[in-house]
Design an enzyme around this catalytic site. Structure first.
Site, PDB file in Angstrom:
ATOM      1  CE1 TYR A   1      15.060  33.164   4.229  1.00 36.70           C
ATOM      2  CE2 TYR A   1      14.749  30.802   3.939  1.00 36.70           C
ATOM      3  CZ  TYR A   1      14.719  32.080   3.432  1.00 36.70           C
ATOM      4  OH  TYR A   1      14.359  32.293   2.129  1.00 36.70           O
TER       5      TYR A   1
ATOM      6  NE  ARG B   1      -6.614   0.806  11.229  1.00 38.25           N
ATOM      7  CZ  ARG B   1      -5.391   0.604  10.734  1.00 38.25           C
ATOM      8  NH1 ARG B   1      -4.479   1.537  10.870  1.00 38.25           N
ATOM      9  NH2 ARG B   1      -5.092  -0.508  10.109  1.00 38.25           N
TER      10      ARG B   1
ATOM     11  CG  MET C   1      10.550  25.146  -0.413  1.00 41.03           C
ATOM     12  SD  MET C   1       9.602  26.291  -1.409  1.00 41.03           S
ATOM     13  CE  MET C   1       8.698  27.195  -0.170  1.00 41.03           C
TER      14      MET C   1
ATOM     15  CE  LYS D   1      -0.069  -0.160   4.994  1.00 37.07           C
ATOM     16  NZ  LYS D   1      -0.675  -0.804   6.151  1.00 37.07           N
TER      17      LYS D   1
HETATM   18  C1  PLP Z   1       0.044  -1.814   6.766  1.00 36.49           C
HETATM   19  C2  PLP Z   1      -0.581  -3.031   7.305  1.00 36.49           C
HETATM   20  C3  PLP Z   1       0.213  -4.164   7.608  1.00 36.49           C
HETATM   21  C4  PLP Z   1       1.717  -4.155   7.571  1.00 36.49           C
HETATM   22  O1  PLP Z   1       2.206  -3.622   8.768  1.00 36.49           O
HETATM   23  P1  PLP Z   1       3.789  -3.533   9.065  1.00 36.49           P
HETATM   24  O2  PLP Z   1       3.840  -3.028  10.449  1.00 36.49           O
HETATM   25  O3  PLP Z   1       4.325  -2.542   8.089  1.00 36.49           O
HETATM   26  O4  PLP Z   1       4.338  -4.878   8.876  1.00 36.49           O
HETATM   27  C5  PLP Z   1      -0.446  -5.318   7.982  1.00 36.49           C
HETATM   28  N1  PLP Z   1      -1.800  -5.355   8.082  1.00 36.49           N
HETATM   29  C6  PLP Z   1      -2.579  -4.268   7.836  1.00 36.49           C
HETATM   30  C7  PLP Z   1      -4.050  -4.377   7.966  1.00 36.49           C
HETATM   31  C8  PLP Z   1      -1.996  -3.082   7.446  1.00 36.49           C
HETATM   32  O5  PLP Z   1      -2.753  -2.009   7.201  1.00 36.49           O
END
Ligand code: PLP
Length: 387
Positions: A270, A134, A318, A38
């Site tokens: 800055y 969640r 920046m 993802k």
């Molecule tokens: C992102 C995610 C993972 C992977 O988690 P890591 O800590 O990066 O291994 C596993 N399960 C779900 C549902 C996730 O959203």
């Protein structure tokens, strides 16, 4: 972000494959690995990561949204692509043969209607909230959902899953173990073990990278590593996942664009947050918060030049910042500067092994965040190059 940028994120796909193999070895041959790719593979590039992992034998991929799944299919990625955040784009799910994580009855019903219309069946993974707080249905609803999926035409239960909130915390190991036991108990009540014997077997998955490390009894027949695929350790305690065997996949480089000498008592950048205490040799770097090298790194970050650490002095702007290289002789214009990782040719000079590399975890400490965010930020803010 043209090809000519001084700033480059380099992705080492061989390391990605290496980490996948380490994880597969850790969980053993009876457990499959669902590669979580993802968010553009945590900033490493969705399609490039998927292709490399496919070639290494990965058959199951996890994405957040349908558009990522479509991108994978259009790039020719085969195998299971599971959409984790749900979707109401039922036509696309079917058209691109994606699997869907489900946690809503209306979505299931609508998906079923569309699948029947298109004379097909969609694989769904039922997500149960066993303590994450969640996404997911409550455990008390699980039976009802499994029955609903069983009676609805056009959808079939491919898997049942859950997620751990604290598997990265050693002091919470008892709680994580308890949560896993509750998940197992629930599966037994749902008679999933019997269903599991069916062909193809249901995929049961709960383990993220942290649980792969600390809780082998949570592996079931599928694990879902993300961060460990990218070479980062999920927790600060080591049990199963051999930290020294994971290889960082992402590095971040810039170049020196100016060398200059300034006197003692000279204010830098800055706000003149930094006043030189001695005659100082500076390397100006064309990188700043627009490139993900955040302003909060001001006063925190080091870079590596010629294999040695140099502190960033004064405000990060920046598109620019300044390193003090007074103690590093022989720096030349356009020399490579390591912001994260180590030198690309790795022919570093003095400094010791640890000092000559900057990990995502170290950058995260400087930023006051976690390495996940650093990878996404650097990877998605810069031109990426694949090795
Ligand atoms: C992102 C995610 C993972 C992977 O988690 P890591 O800590 O990066 O291994 C596993 N399960 C779900 C549902 C996730 O959203």
């Amino acid at each position: 972000m043209s090809d000519e940028s001084f700033n480059k994120v380099v992705i080492n796909l061989a390391s990605l494959v290496h980490n996948y193999q380490v994880i597969q070895r850790t969980v053993g041959p009876s457990v499959s690995v669902l590669a979580m790719i993802k968010s553009d593979a945590y900033g490493h590039g969705l399609v490039e990561a998927a292709k490399a992992l496919s070639q290494a034998g990965a058959k199951t991929f996890g994405v957040a949204e349908v558009d990522e799944g479509i991108t994978l299919r259009e790039a020719g990625i085969e195998g299971d692509v599971i959409v984790f955040l749900g979707s109401n784009n039922y036509e696309k799910i079917i058209q691109y043969n994606l699997s869907l994580v489900v946690f809503d009855q209306d979505v299931l019903a609508a998906l079923s209607r569309q699948a029947v219309k298109q004379h097909t069946s969609v694989a769904v993974h039922l997500k149960i909230d066993t303590g994450m707080g969640r996404i997911g249905i409550m455990p008390t609803e699980a039976n009802c959902y499994v029955e609903q999926i069983g009676t609805l035409p056009g959808v079939h239960l491919a898997g049942i899953m859950s997620h751990f909130p604290k598997a990265d915390q050693e002091e919470c190991l008892a709680q994580t173990t308890e949560q896993n036991e509750a998940f197992c108990c629930l599966l037994e009540k749902l008679a999933v073990k019997e269903i599991e014997a069916e062909q193809p077997p249901k995929q049961i998955h709960i383990a993220n990278s942290a649980a792969i490390n600390c809780l082998p009894e949570s592996y079931n027949n599928l694990v879902r590593p993300g961060i460990s695929l990218y070479g980062c350790y999920p927790s600060d305690f080591e049990v199963r996942l051999p930290q020294d065997q994971l290889q960082p996949v992402m590095s971040f480089y810039t170049k020196v664009i100016q060398l200059k000498d300034v006197p003692a008592g000279y204010g830098l950048s800055y706000g003149h947050l930094f006043i030189t205490k001695r005659p100082t040799r500076l390397a100006v770097l064309p990188v700043g918060y627009a490139d993900g090298y955040l302003r909060c790194l001001t006063g925190q970050a080091d870079v590596i030049i010629k294999g040695r650490r140099a502190p960033i002095c004064g405000r990060i702007c920046m598109n620019a910042c300044v390193a003090d290289i007074t103690d590093i002789p022989g720096v030349e214009l356009f020399d490579e500067v390591v912001l994260m990782g180590k030198h690309s040719n790795n022919s570093s000079g003095a400094g010791g092994a640890d000092m000559a590399a900057i990990s995502a975890a170290e950058v995260a400490d400087w930023m006051g965040t976690i390495h996940y965010e650093v990878l996404c930020l650097f990877g998605n803010s810069n031109q990426r190059i694949y090795r």
